[in-house]
Scaffold this motif. Structure first.
Motif: not given
Length: 176
Positions: A43-72
């Motif tokens: 719920s906490d991230p959802d409120r912030i993601l909503d400001e960008y018109n992003f959803g939970r799928a955006h969050h998951r993608v961004l999380h793993f790309v940020d945690r593992q730079p260069g991920l294919t």
């Protein structure tokens, strides 16, 4: 007893291991606690993601790309276990809005390596800090060993054939 009211489902607690629990009897208490905990955890991230018109799928993608730079893209698909079509829509938005960049592979020019931009890294950290705060508040209310117990429990919920892979992703351990 009123025949229209279902009997209460008895709560079965594990004695020594999960094998002792009858699989036929749903663990409604734990299932529902998972639902409610997940609802509040996101719920906490959802409120912030909503400001960008992003959803939970955006969050998951961004999380793993940020945690593992260069991920294919193939590696990300393997982590998220979603279709390429689902990923493409979300990834396209994150790239177009400047949160992720896609770079051509040096060894294999067909590969696309994903990296969070500074803007993407900032958002990923902001979301991770919110969730970390919630986790740390919960752990503070428990025994000091709770983090290890919770980590072990969550890992045990993951399909056994995927655990080594997840351990490597999460803890940086080598697969065995």
């Amino acid at each position: 007893m009123d025949p229209t009211v279902p009997e209460a489902i008895p709560v079965i607690r594990p004695r020594t291991s999960g094998a002792d629990v009858l699989a036929e009897t749903p663990a409604y208490d734990l299932i529902e606690l998972f639902f409610f905990a997940y609802r509040d955890f996101v719920s906490d991230p959802d409120r912030i993601l909503d400001e960008y018109n992003f959803g939970r799928a955006h969050h998951r993608v961004l999380h793993f790309v940020d945690r593992q730079p260069g991920l294919t893209i193939a590696e990300l698909l393997d982590i998220l276990r979603i279709t390429k079509q689902s990923l493409n829509r979300v990834l396209k938005e994150l790239i177009e809005k400047g949160f992720i960049e896609s770079r051509t592979g040096t060894a294999d020019r067909r590969q696309r390596h994903l990296h969070a931009t500074p803007q993407g890294r900032h958002l990923a950290l902001k979301l991770a800090r919110l969730q970390t705060r919630r986790i740390m508040h919960a752990l503070a209310e428990m025994d000091p060993e709770a983090k290890n117990l919770v980590s072990g429990y969550l890992l045990a919920l993951i399909d056994q054939d995927d655990r080594a892979h997840v351990q490597r992703l999460v803890f940086g351990e080598k697969e065995t």
